[in-house]
Design a protein around this motif. Structure first.
Motif, PDB file in Angstrom:
ATOM      1  N   GLY A 162      47.490  42.028  47.111  1.00 59.84           N
ATOM      2  CA  GLY A 162      47.278  40.437  46.755  1.00 59.84           C
ATOM      3  C   GLY A 162      47.985  40.198  45.191  1.00 59.84           C
ATOM      4  O   GLY A 162      48.279  39.085  44.898  1.00 59.84           O
ATOM      5  N   THR A 163      47.861  41.158  44.330  1.00 57.29           N
ATOM      6  CA  THR A 163      48.313  40.841  43.058  1.00 57.29           C
ATOM      7  C   THR A 163      49.610  40.304  42.470  1.00 57.29           C
ATOM      8  O   THR A 163      49.772  39.235  42.080  1.00 57.29           O
ATOM      9  CB  THR A 163      47.937  42.231  42.123  1.00 57.29           C
ATOM     10  N   HIS A 167      39.078  36.321  42.791  1.00 64.92           N
ATOM     11  CA  HIS A 167      40.207  35.186  42.752  1.00 64.92           C
ATOM     12  C   HIS A 167      40.826  34.709  44.031  1.00 64.92           C
ATOM     13  O   HIS A 167      41.266  33.659  44.172  1.00 64.92           O
ATOM     14  CB  HIS A 167      41.370  36.107  41.916  1.00 64.92           C
ATOM     15  N   GLY A 168      40.991  35.867  45.107  1.00 62.09           N
ATOM     16  CA  GLY A 168      41.505  35.547  46.439  1.00 62.09           C
ATOM     17  C   GLY A 168      40.564  34.634  47.244  1.00 62.09           C
ATOM     18  O   GLY A 168      41.159  33.963  47.712  1.00 62.09           O
ATOM     19  N   VAL A 169      39.346  34.774  47.117  1.00 63.62           N
ATOM     20  CA  VAL A 169      38.508  33.854  47.797  1.00 63.62           C
ATOM     21  C   VAL A 169      38.475  32.653  47.237  1.00 63.62           C
ATOM     22  O   VAL A 169      38.737  31.581  47.995  1.00 63.62           O
ATOM     23  CB  VAL A 169      36.930  34.406  47.583  1.00 63.62           C
ATOM     24  N   ALA A 170      38.687  32.231  45.788  1.00 66.31           N
ATOM     25  CA  ALA A 170      38.751  31.120  45.302  1.00 66.31           C
ATOM     26  C   ALA A 170      39.884  30.175  45.879  1.00 66.31           C
ATOM     27  O   ALA A 170      40.114  29.337  46.060  1.00 66.31           O
ATOM     28  CB  ALA A 170      38.661  31.087  43.621  1.00 66.31           C
ATOM     29  N   LEU A 205      54.273  44.815  50.847  1.00 63.87           N
ATOM     30  CA  LEU A 205      55.595  44.151  50.869  1.00 63.87           C
ATOM     31  C   LEU A 205      55.589  42.803  50.664  1.00 63.87           C
ATOM     32  O   LEU A 205      56.345  42.250  49.444  1.00 63.87           O
ATOM     33  CB  LEU A 205      56.556  44.684  51.907  1.00 63.87           C
ATOM     34  N   GLY A 206      54.930  42.068  51.263  1.00 67.70           N
ATOM     35  CA  GLY A 206      54.711  40.773  51.282  1.00 67.70           C
ATOM     36  C   GLY A 206      54.179  40.424  49.970  1.00 67.70           C
ATOM     37  O   GLY A 206      54.356  39.260  49.181  1.00 67.70           O
ATOM     38  N   SER A 207      53.290  41.282  49.595  1.00 68.50           N
ATOM     39  CA  SER A 207      52.431  40.885  48.291  1.00 68.50           C
ATOM     40  C   SER A 207      53.391  40.964  46.966  1.00 68.50           C
ATOM     41  O   SER A 207      53.323  40.287  46.153  1.00 68.50           O
ATOM     42  CB  SER A 207      51.261  41.897  48.018  1.00 68.50           C
ATOM     43  N   THR A 208      54.132  42.140  47.024  1.00 66.75           N
ATOM     44  CA  THR A 208      55.065  42.334  45.925  1.00 66.75           C
ATOM     45  C   THR A 208      56.258  41.058  45.905  1.00 66.75           C
ATOM     46  O   THR A 208      56.607  40.719  44.946  1.00 66.75           O
ATOM     47  CB  THR A 208      55.759  43.684  46.164  1.00 66.75           C
ATOM     48  N   GLY A 248      44.661  39.683  50.463  1.00 73.15           N
ATOM     49  CA  GLY A 248      45.950  38.953  51.261  1.00 73.15           C
ATOM     50  C   GLY A 248      46.099  37.465  51.145  1.00 73.15           C
ATOM     51  O   GLY A 248      47.161  36.834  51.180  1.00 73.15           O
ATOM     52  N   MET A 249      44.996  36.966  51.142  1.00 74.40           N
ATOM     53  CA  MET A 249      45.106  35.227  50.799  1.00 74.40           C
ATOM     54  C   MET A 249      45.621  34.824  49.640  1.00 74.40           C
ATOM     55  O   MET A 249      46.218  33.916  49.337  1.00 74.40           O
ATOM     56  CB  MET A 249      43.754  34.746  51.124  1.00 74.40           C
ATOM     57  N   ASP A 250      45.400  35.619  48.632  1.00 75.97           N
ATOM     58  CA  ASP A 250      45.822  35.572  47.370  1.00 75.97           C
ATOM     59  C   ASP A 250      47.359  35.679  47.097  1.00 75.97           C
ATOM     60  O   ASP A 250      48.126  34.671  46.894  1.00 75.97           O
ATOM     61  CB  ASP A 250      45.271  36.446  46.225  1.00 75.97           C
TER      62      ASP A 250
END
Ligand SMILES: [Fe+2]
Length: 374
Positions: free
Chosen positions: A134-135, A270-273, A238-241, A185-187
């Motif tokens: 996610g980052t 962070h991702g939950v928010a 890959l999606g995250s990058t 993942g949601m982030d």
């Protein structure tokens, strides 16, 4: 149109086992490792330590890294004089690594470097190894650190904060707990969606954002339910990058402005928010980016011909995805309603507020937050 990504990207399942070679290509011989307790417990840090048994380690990074932690680690680093900072973990560890690299070559505390290019000496080079999906921090020029005194997530930016190398090994996700696959993942999904609609978007960032959205919508639920699925792991990483490259050159918007405020005030992951705020900000933005939401909808296979219907289907899809990976609801986060105006004001003062596609002020944030409470 501007687009910049100087980071050397190595992406391959199993790539972490080549870390010694990668460090050598950075011309480094005295690395310093920045990580967190979760990564240590998962045994991923052991892979790095097996190649560098004498490595100095800071493993005290929190889920929302604090300025006090960064300043303390910097004191150690200034004494040890390393020539490379390795960041190993989620966005928190990577942002911490970038901040510590900055303080290794510049005086004072991290609070003094809030904003854009406030340092005088280039930071130490950073080798970024993400262990969540996610980052995106492994390919961006920003570090987000909680200013403890102000309970505010500040952004530290600069062209030298891009990591020198991003070593991306989807196998590191194998030990990531399910709830972190979901939230990170949601982030990543939020990064791509905001990058695709933010004001500084370009044709190039659109390409990265759309591909990221396609990969994440296709794979997040599978990765959440079965992380042994190699294709899902690789697609999520890959999606995250790709999402990181997109928002690093476009920007995020009001979702992140609220999410970072909630993270600073309540230490919410962070991702939950992001997940809980995303559909509400999409509803707010839809009048000005309906066509863009419709384009995303069609990319992920929603068949609606009419833009309004397609955009609404996308918002529904985001809510369903969030529910299917068990992201907690806003009500379960126990946010104090008395802080509504403070949350709105802090969101408004976030660095990325002006990038939101629709003009948004304190009163609009109050409206969005009120709808979330309702
Ligand atoms: Fe984010």
């Amino acid at each position: 149109m501007n687009f910049h990504i100087p980071t050397h990207i190595i992406f391959e399942s199993g790539a972490l086992s080549n870390i010694q070679k990668v460090v050598e290509t950075c011309n480094a011989s005295r690395p310093f490792l920045v990580t967190d307790q979760g990564v240590r417990k998962a045994g991923i840090a052991d892979t790095v330590l097996s190649h560098f048994p004498d490595l100095h380690v800071c493993d005290t990074i929190e889920q929302n890294p604090k300025s006090t932690t960064i300043n303390a680690a910097a004191e150690t680093v200034r004494t040890l004089n390393p020539d490379l900072i390795i960041g190993l973990g989620g966005g928190s560890a990577l942002d911490a690594a970038k901040s510590i690299a900055l303080l290794a070559t510049n005086p004072g505390t991290i609070e003094e470097y809030e904003g854009r290019h406030k340092y005088t000496s280039p930071p130490l080079p950073v080798l970024a190894i993400p262990t969540t999906c996610g980052t995106g921090s492994e390919v961006t020029w920003v570090a987000v650190i909680t200013h403890v005194g102000r309970k505010f997530k500040m952004s530290i930016k600069g062209p030298h904060l891009f990591p020198e190398v991003a070593l991306i090994d989807p196998d590191t996700l194998k030990t990531l707990p399910h709830h972190l696959i979901a939230s990170t993942g949601m982030d990543a999904l939020t990064h791509a969606l905001e990058a695709y609609t933010a004001k500084p978007r370009t044709l190039i960032t659109d390409l990265f954002a759309l591909k990221a959205l396609q990969l994440i919508f296709e794979s997040l639920e599978t990765a959440y339910n079965d992380i042994s699925n190699k294709k899902a792991r690789e697609s999520m990483m890959l999606g995250s990058t790709l999402a990181g490259i997109a928002f690093g050159n476009s920007d995020v918007g009001a979702v992140h402005c609220v999410a970072e405020t909630l993270g600073g005030l309540y230490d919410i992951p962070h991702g939950v928010a992001n997940s809980v705020v995303l559909p509400f900000v999409m509803e707010f933005n839809v009048p000005v980016v309906k066509d863009r939401y419709a384009a995303i909808a069609r990319t992920i296979g929603i068949k609606e011909k009419d833009d309004t219907a397609a955009a609404q289907s996308l918002i529904k899809k985001v809510k369903l995805l969030s529910r299917s990976v068990n992201i907690p609801t806003f009500q379960r986060l126990n946010i104090n309603k008395d802080n509504l105006r403070e949350i709105a004001e802090k969101s408004f003062h976030n660095n990325s507020n002006s990038s939101n596609p629709r003009e948004i002020g304190v009163e609009e944030y109050i409206d969005i937050l009120t709808r979330m409470w309702a």
